[in-house]
Design an enzyme around this catalytic site. Structure first.
Site, PDB file in Angstrom:
ATOM      1  N   LYS A   1     -13.630   3.658   3.401  1.00 38.27           N
ATOM      2  CA  LYS A   1     -13.628   4.173   1.853  1.00 38.27           C
ATOM      3  C   LYS A   1     -12.600   3.405   1.357  1.00 38.27           C
ATOM      4  O   LYS A   1     -11.346   3.567   1.442  1.00 38.27           O
ATOM      5  CB  LYS A   1     -13.185   5.773   2.044  1.00 38.27           C
ATOM      6  CG  LYS A   1     -13.774   6.722   0.651  1.00 38.27           C
ATOM      7  CD  LYS A   1     -13.111   5.950  -0.462  1.00 38.27           C
ATOM      8  CE  LYS A   1     -11.735   6.205  -0.576  1.00 38.27           C
ATOM      9  NZ  LYS A   1     -11.137   5.627  -2.073  1.00 38.27           N
ATOM     10  N   GLU A  60      -0.470   2.483   7.448  1.00 38.98           N
ATOM     11  CA  GLU A  60       0.409   1.192   7.113  1.00 38.98           C
ATOM     12  C   GLU A  60       0.768   1.509   5.646  1.00 38.98           C
ATOM     13  O   GLU A  60      -0.051   1.712   4.809  1.00 38.98           O
ATOM     14  CB  GLU A  60      -0.672   0.006   7.163  1.00 38.98           C
ATOM     15  CG  GLU A  60      -1.022  -0.358   8.397  1.00 38.98           C
ATOM     16  CD  GLU A  60       0.184  -1.290   9.412  1.00 38.98           C
ATOM     17  OE1 GLU A  60       1.326  -1.318   8.694  1.00 38.98           O
ATOM     18  OE2 GLU A  60      -0.152  -1.553  10.274  1.00 38.98           O
ATOM     19  N   CYS A  90       2.283  -5.504   0.334  1.00 36.56           N
ATOM     20  CA  CYS A  90       3.263  -4.537   0.990  1.00 36.56           C
ATOM     21  C   CYS A  90       4.530  -4.988   1.474  1.00 36.56           C
ATOM     22  O   CYS A  90       5.854  -4.408   1.636  1.00 36.56           O
ATOM     23  CB  CYS A  90       2.645  -3.571   1.791  1.00 36.56           C
ATOM     24  SG  CYS A  90       1.710  -4.486   3.062  1.00 36.56           S
ATOM     25  N   GLU A 101       9.544   1.215  -4.353  1.00 38.43           N
ATOM     26  CA  GLU A 101       8.640   0.035  -4.296  1.00 38.43           C
ATOM     27  C   GLU A 101       7.982  -0.077  -5.741  1.00 38.43           C
ATOM     28  O   GLU A 101       7.420   0.851  -6.043  1.00 38.43           O
ATOM     29  CB  GLU A 101       7.419   0.347  -3.293  1.00 38.43           C
ATOM     30  CG  GLU A 101       6.369  -0.531  -3.421  1.00 38.43           C
ATOM     31  CD  GLU A 101       5.194  -0.340  -2.198  1.00 38.43           C
ATOM     32  OE1 GLU A 101       4.647   0.626  -2.453  1.00 38.43           O
ATOM     33  OE2 GLU A 101       5.090  -1.098  -1.242  1.00 38.43           O
TER      34      GLU A 101
END
Ligand code: NAD
Length: 488
Positions: free
Chosen positions: A183, A259, A293, A392
């Site tokens: 997905k 992750e 990331c 972040e």
């Protein structure tokens, strides 16, 4: 397969390319804001069919036991991707806003090549290990440890490195004998849907082994985390969504592989070539508009040389103009969406509110009136307690922070809820080793070394994730362990 303006993509369920019950949703070019075309919009019933197909393919066929077939199919998929690499490149630049330069590496060609690693690992893997005979509790026994597939894997992926992340899940999951429902993020449906088209046309993958379900609705992907027929969820995305995935998976005690986000530090020790190190930090933070990331977004420099470091980073980043991703010279393309640009802009406003200043950037580029661009930005004047240094941002934004020696630099790097990656620069060949050893992160770059490679495990400490992708550990994430004890 072409990147025609009216291109549309379908779901791939049980070996068939199908429309979605939810109709279609648009996919946009983030560099131009134009609608590229549409993707099939799956609903809950479509997801149910995909999970049922994957379950059937796992339970009722030899897929999980036929290593030769799996290796053959993965090599076919790799070859099909190589044969269509220019079409894939066009899609990746158009849909993900990925600079052409990066499609020659981790955005496309690298992960396609790396499918070999998954196939080769399956071929050479010690699936059965004989522990020999012993007599526990006085009973003479031969002990064998068998590795086998986990079962049905739900793979949920983000938009920033779509091929890298889709393939780093599909490759080892299939090679290990699992069946998969992928997905992808609603922002990059085509990058996933093409895998279904290629699998249908160019591989012998049995029906139901690989299913691809695109949807505009996050809740459709969430079904993978709840459904008892799914044995494992392999998720890459934000830490906030990772928590929701883990919580939902708890109800059926699924194996969870995560992750997640990062806020990695680039440490410049006091003997390093400051200008070269800061230039590299500025370049890295601008790549793909900072949407990686593991990108190092905190530049931690000796306090006595703070102003020089800010100037060096700003000299590099002010020279990088955000531009058309199809241009071979572009390194900083657009952010993926208006929502992401608004989010980055909110962090830039916050930086000012927290007392920071922009040494360069801090706004949308004047020369670009279309597309979700932000100028590469250096923030100075904040320490590691500021919110912009802790959260972040996922944009081309570098915060420069002062340190008072190696121990302090390590303390600052580790003073983060995240633990994904880090960089250390020093003129001394031995000194950075001690720093690298003390960083609570999954990967460390020392003096420009590159950890990204098919055989190197990648993943996070702390709230950056659970488990490792790539390398043999990335293959073993998709395995169960069974011990068989036979009385002799
Ligand atoms: P996101 O968390 O918003 O979405 C990721 C995926 O999760 C998408 O497919 C989305 O549809 C799906 N999703 C959303 N809500 C869900 C739910 N409740 N249950 C199940 N699935 C759900 O992330 P994003 O904005 O697409 O990607 C950016 C984030 O991904 C950043 O935080 C970045 O650090 C992270 N990321 C991590 C890695 C890594 O390897 N550690 C790699 C790339 C990106």
């Amino acid at each position: 397969m072409t990147i025609a303006a009216d291109r549309s993509s379908e779901l791939f369920i049980d070996g068939h390319l199908l429309p979605g019950n939810g109709g279609r949703f648009p996919t946009l070019n983030p560099a131009t804001e134009e609608v590229l075309g549409t993707a099939a919009d799956a609903d809950a019933a479509d997801m149910d069919r995909a999970i049922a197909a994957a379950r059937r393919a796992f339970d009722d066929t030899d897929w999980s036991r036929d290593t030769a077939l799996r290796v053959h199919c993965i090599r076919q998929l790799r070859q099909a991707m190589r044969d269509h690499i220019e079409d894939l490149r066009e899609i990746t630049m158009a849909e993900a806003g990925a600079p052409r330069m990066l499609t020659a590496a981790a955005q496309l060609e690298g992960p396609v090549a790396d499918l070999s690693f998954a196939a080769d690992t399956a071929e050479s893997y010690p699936w059965r290990v004989d522990l020999g005979e012993a007599a526990p509790m006085g009973i003479r026994t031969r002990r064998t440890v068998v590795r086998e597939a986990v079962g049905v894997v739900g793979a949920i992926t983000p938009w920033n490195f779509p091929h890298q992340i889709n393939l780093a899940k599909i490759g080892p999951a299939l090679a290990a004998g699992n069946t998969v429902v992928l997905k992808p993020a609603p922002d990059t449906p085509w990058c996933a849907a093409v895998l279904g088209e290629l699998a249908a046309e160019h591989t012998d993958l049995p029906p139901g082994v690989l299913n691809i379900v695109t949807s505009a609705d996050h809740a459709v992907g969430a079904l993978l985390t709840e459904d008892p027929r799914v044995d494992m969820v392999s998720f890459t995305g934000s830490t906030a969504t990772g928590r929701a995935v883990m919580a939902a998976a708890a109800a059926t005690v699924k194996k969870v592989f995560l992750e997640l986000g990062g806020k990695s530090a680039f440490l410049v020790l006091d003997d390093a070539d400051l200008a070269a190190a800061c230039a590299m930090a500025g370049f890295t933070a601008s790549m793909h508009a900072g949407q990686g990331c593991a990108i190092t977004t905190r530049l931690v420099v000796p306090r006595a040389r703070y102003d020089d470091a800010v100037a060096a980073a700003a000299a590099t980043m002010s020279g990088i103009r955000p531009g058309d991703p199809t241009n071979p010279g572009t390194i900083c393309g657009p952010l993926i969406s208006q929502r992401q640009r608004d989010r980055v802009q909110a962090y830039l406003d916050l930086a000012v509110a927290e007392g920071g200043r922009f040494a360069c950037g801090g706004r949308q580029p004047a020369e670009r009136d279309r597309g979700y661009f932000i100028e590469p930005t250096v923030i100075a004047g904040l320490d590691n307690t500021s919110q912009v240094a802790r959260e972040e941002i996922f944009g081309p934004v570098l915060t420069v922070i002062a340190h008072d020696g190696d121990d302090d630099a390590v303390r600052i790097a580790n003073d983060s809820p995240y633990g994904l990656s880090g960089t250390v620069f020093s003129a001394d060949p031995r000194r950075p080793q001690s720093v690298a050893d003390r960083l609570r992160v999954g990967t460390v770059n020392v003096n420009g070394g590159v950890w990204y490679s098919a055989d190197v495990p990648f993943g996070g400490y702390k709230q950056s994730g659970i488990g490792r992708e790539m390398g043999v550990p990335g293959f073993e994430e998709y395995l169960q362990i069974k011990a068989i004890a036979t009385a002799v």
